[in-house]
Scaffold this active site. Sequence first.
Site, PDB file in Angstrom:
ATOM      1  N   LYS A  11      35.083  41.620  38.447  1.00 35.51           N
ATOM      2  CA  LYS A  11      36.386  41.170  37.948  1.00 35.51           C
ATOM      3  C   LYS A  11      37.165  40.380  39.002  1.00 35.51           C
ATOM      4  CE  LYS A  11      36.809  44.526  34.269  1.00 35.51           C
ATOM      5  NZ  LYS A  11      35.514  45.253  34.428  1.00 35.51           N
TER       6      LYS A  11
HETATM    7  C1  LIG Z   1      34.585  45.390  33.394  1.00 31.08           C
HETATM    8  C2  LIG Z   1      33.197  45.741  33.798  1.00 31.08           C
HETATM    9  C3  LIG Z   1      32.089  45.510  32.950  1.00 31.08           C
HETATM   10  C4  LIG Z   1      32.211  44.989  31.548  1.00 31.08           C
HETATM   11  O1  LIG Z   1      32.764  43.701  31.494  1.00 31.08           O
HETATM   12  P1  LIG Z   1      32.886  42.916  30.110  1.00 31.08           P
HETATM   13  O2  LIG Z   1      33.862  41.841  30.339  1.00 31.08           O
HETATM   14  O3  LIG Z   1      33.246  43.890  29.090  1.00 31.08           O
HETATM   15  O4  LIG Z   1      31.560  42.359  29.821  1.00 31.08           O
HETATM   16  C5  LIG Z   1      30.828  45.803  33.447  1.00 31.08           C
HETATM   17  N1  LIG Z   1      30.645  46.305  34.682  1.00 31.08           N
HETATM   18  C6  LIG Z   1      31.680  46.541  35.516  1.00 31.08           C
HETATM   19  C7  LIG Z   1      31.412  47.119  36.851  1.00 31.08           C
HETATM   20  C8  LIG Z   1      32.986  46.259  35.116  1.00 31.08           C
HETATM   21  O5  LIG Z   1      34.009  46.495  35.957  1.00 31.08           O
END
Ligand SMILES: *Cc1c(COP(=O)(O)O)cnc(C)c1O
Length: 462
Positions: A110
Amino acid sequence: MKYTSTRGRIRSLTFKDAVMMGLADDGGLLLPESIPALTQGEIGALEKLAYPELAFQLISKFVGDIPSADLKDLIDRSYASFTHPDITPVVHHDGVHILELFHGPTLAFKDVALQFLGNLFEYLLKERGEKMNILGATSGDTGSAAIYGVRGKENINIFILHPHQKVSPIQELQMTTVTDPNVFNLAIRGTFDDGQRIVKEIFGDLAFKSKYSLGAVNSINWARVLAQVVYYFYAWGRVRKETDCQQVCFSVPTGNFGDIFAGFIAKKMGLPIRRLILATNENNILTRFVTRGDYSIGSVVHTFSPSMDIQLASNFERYLYYLYDCQSGQVRDAMTQLSDTGRLSFSEVERAKVANDFVAISVDGEQTLSTIRDFHARTGYVLDPHTAVGVKAARELTDGDVPVVCLATAHPAKFGDAVKQAIGTGPDMPASLAGIESREKRCEIIDADTATIKSYLASHSR
Ligand SMILES: *Cc1c(COP(=O)(O)O)cnc(C)c1O
């Protein structure tokens, strides 16, 4: 580039206005009016670029109203906070390419989007002479990435609600050890669901929202999707250099359909992606959609990959818009049907279109741990549980005819308990976490009550 809503009931917007609007005023999600298509020659020319330059080239195609030098500076600063020189390196182990997206300040993918969004917000607020108070609820990863995205930024305060003592110790420390005066950690005496409900109620009070210039950083902001498109191109270029491939598959662990939707956009732009492998944990609504055309909401199950413990995928509406050939009336009908009945179903023709872009599988907790264990035994490389879901899916759904890139969405140290359960020892701690327990902390423990949170906001906002 102009932006429109999936529900078709807003006037078209510039990129800058789309970023500031977040959720479209008609309740839909914002999308560019057209997706730029690149020729194979143009894609080939991007192959050799370093990450920040590649990001600038790709993001520029979707902007149009920020001077190039400013945009370049925003992008360069966003990725200067990453600790790996390649930003998102690709490593090769045991037949799979692993795209490491966890070298940002909070060790999860993120950061790739939220470092950029934080800088973008600061730039746009300064230009407009405005201020913003960001409000969000988190179960872990998003909160810390958002906090690191805007810490110390001008004209922005951020308020993040997390359930007191119900996030992992590392996740809690990553949030509460940020002591910049514009960061407010609120540990609510309640659950994550309470936090989400409170945030929703506060955003629903439109007078309050406008009085305090409340903003959101959740994955509905188009700029987040856009920043994530870049690493699909980057990984493709690196894998192509190594294997001389024409096409690749990407395996993406997902819950909110954000990360994998960025891959869908990359495919639409012409990147030679054979298929996107959609990998879910036991919360398998998206897998049921791809494999059976059944999008029906169940209840959330807690798993070893908590950042994917989601039922309603907030970015799914963006995909529906393309599945319905950009017919916003059909999107509106579908969203009404979904809120009335809790489900959507799809025709044979629609399912065939889905199958052309995606394959999907759901991976359970047992398989997640055994994938971490087996992979470690064969290679010495430690997968985090989210990444393991994607690696298992890649193993099940590819036959080795094209290279497969698995997106590594978090550093294993963020989910040390699951890793320890799988391989007997905890993962190595990266330098950024060294001594984190003993750093100064700032956090307010507060009742999970909307009126209480509102008065806190009123007295601490910009
Ligand atoms: C947020 C997150 C996801 C999922 O992300 P999406 O946008 O729903 O595909 C997967 N792995 C981690 C470690 C995350 O923080």
